[in-house]
Design a protein around this motif. Structure first.
Motif, PDB file in Angstrom:
ATOM      1  N   ASN A   1      -4.193  12.885 -31.884  1.00  0.00           N
ATOM      2  CA  ASN A   1      -2.886  12.636 -32.509  1.00  0.00           C
ATOM      3  C   ASN A   1      -1.981  11.806 -31.590  1.00  0.00           C
ATOM      4  O   ASN A   1      -1.268  10.913 -32.051  1.00  0.00           O
ATOM      5  N   VAL A   2      -2.022  12.108 -30.278  1.00  0.00           N
ATOM      6  CA  VAL A   2      -1.216  11.341 -29.333  1.00  0.00           C
ATOM      7  C   VAL A   2      -1.686   9.889 -29.293  1.00  0.00           C
ATOM      8  O   VAL A   2      -0.876   8.951 -29.303  1.00  0.00           O
ATOM      9  N   ASP A   3      -3.008   9.685 -29.266  1.00  0.00           N
ATOM     10  CA  ASP A   3      -3.552   8.329 -29.254  1.00  0.00           C
ATOM     11  C   ASP A   3      -3.152   7.571 -30.518  1.00  0.00           C
ATOM     12  O   ASP A   3      -2.835   6.376 -30.465  1.00  0.00           O
ATOM     13  N   ALA A   4      -3.156   8.273 -31.649  1.00  0.00           N
ATOM     14  CA  ALA A   4      -2.765   7.636 -32.912  1.00  0.00           C
ATOM     15  C   ALA A   4      -1.296   7.218 -32.877  1.00  0.00           C
ATOM     16  O   ALA A   4      -0.930   6.138 -33.351  1.00  0.00           O
ATOM     17  N   GLN A   5      -0.452   8.070 -32.314  1.00  0.00           N
ATOM     18  CA  GLN A   5       0.973   7.744 -32.184  1.00  0.00           C
ATOM     19  C   GLN A   5       1.157   6.511 -31.296  1.00  0.00           C
ATOM     20  O   GLN A   5       1.942   5.618 -31.614  1.00  0.00           O
ATOM     21  N   ARG A   6       0.427   6.440 -30.205  1.00  0.00           N
ATOM     22  CA  ARG A   6       0.532   5.286 -29.307  1.00  0.00           C
ATOM     23  C   ARG A   6       0.100   4.008 -30.006  1.00  0.00           C
ATOM     24  O   ARG A   6       0.731   2.966 -29.878  1.00  0.00           O
TER      25      ARG A   6
END
Length: 291
Positions: free
Chosen positions: A281-286
């Motif tokens: 999820n963090v990677d997707a946000q980035r």
């Protein structure tokens, strides 16, 4: 009562009372052995009030610093002697070492570097003190060098038979980059515990973190969500990230050495997500922000 015992008693009362309240409210379902229990936040072993007293024969409760005391941390929680000692030696040491190694490379004014200078194919032990302007003062200790080689070296300097450039070997820092990250995980975890206690950190979702701290020789919690140099010292504290998919606690904390300060921000996901899902999820946000 000494200040150390008094501080331990205050922390014990605070977190033990919370444990009993959580059980009374039905929020946790744990059977305690002691009337007033305390769970070490790292190993989750149960302790009682009698474990506040130092006892070389027992695993007693000790004051825990987060970040490490050597880096400006404060005594904000209790961990058992075993966890405190082993984590300090096996994890926290590596964080202190890497920051000292970084400082050494900047030659801050007044900083010292212990190294070797080559002369006639042999090594002389030297203590270099930085003047902060690119100048290094060298101090030689007879007991750490061959006296004959040292005398010839000094004679060469006085008679200018030795040039202005000297080769020296900087000491090799003894740290493991993985354990540096685990030390940051530990600081972030203990800071969260000090703020919230057991209210959600007893959840099995945090077992991987606890196991990683107990077994740094293994890779159990591979994802270390930390941000460096994005905050200032005035921003230190605990925040909440409410963005859907990456809901988490964000601790911004300072690592201080004698010569420098590094501000680190660490994310600790709420139990809603596994480590793998939260990382995705963090990677997707980035990626969305980069677009």
């Amino acid at each position: 009562m000494s200040k150390g015992i008094e501080k331990r008693q205050q922390l014990f009362d605070k977190f033990s009372n919370q444990l009993l309240r959580l059980k009374a409210e039905g929020i946790i379902d744990v059977d305690f052995k002691n009337e007033r229990p305390y769970l070490c936040p790292i190993c989750l072993n149960e302790f009682s009030e009698k474990n506040l007293a130092d006892n070389s024969k027992l695993d007693f409760l000790t004051l825990e610093d987060a970040p490490p005391y050597s880096l400006g941390g404060n005594k904000i929680a209790l961990t058992c002697k075993k966890c405190n000692s082993e984590c300090g030696h096996n994890i926290d040491f590596h964080l202190t070492e890497v920051l000292r190694a970084i400082d050494a490379g900047f030659f801050y004014k007044g900083s010292k570097l212990y190294t070797n200078i080559e002369h006639e194919g042999k090594k002389l032990r030297v203590e270099l003190t930085s003047e902060g302007d690119g100048t290094l003062q060298a101090y030689h200790r007879i007991k750490n060098s061959d006296p004959t080689i040292l005398d010839r070296f000094i004679f060469g300097l006085k008679n200018k038979t030795i040039g202005p450039l000297l080769n020296f070997e900087p000491p090799k820092p003894k740290y493991d980059s993985k354990r540096v990250n685990y030390a940051l995980v530990k600081a972030n975890y203990i800071l969260t515990f000090a703020k919230f206690g057991y209210i959600f950190l007893l959840h099995p979702a945090y077992n991987d973190i606890r196991e990683q701290l107990l077994h740094p020789e293994k890779i159990i919690y591979p994802w270390t969500p930390f941000i460096k140099d994005q905050f200032e010292g005035k921003n230190t504290g605990t925040y909440y990230i409410l963005n859907e998919g990456i809901e988490s606690v964000l601790n911004v904390f300072s690592l201080k050495t004698e010569y420098s300060e590094t501000i680190i921000a660490g994310m600790l996901p709420i139990p809603k997500y596994t480590t793998e899902r939260f990382s995705m999820n963090v990677d997707a946000q980035r990626n969305r922000q980069n677009i």
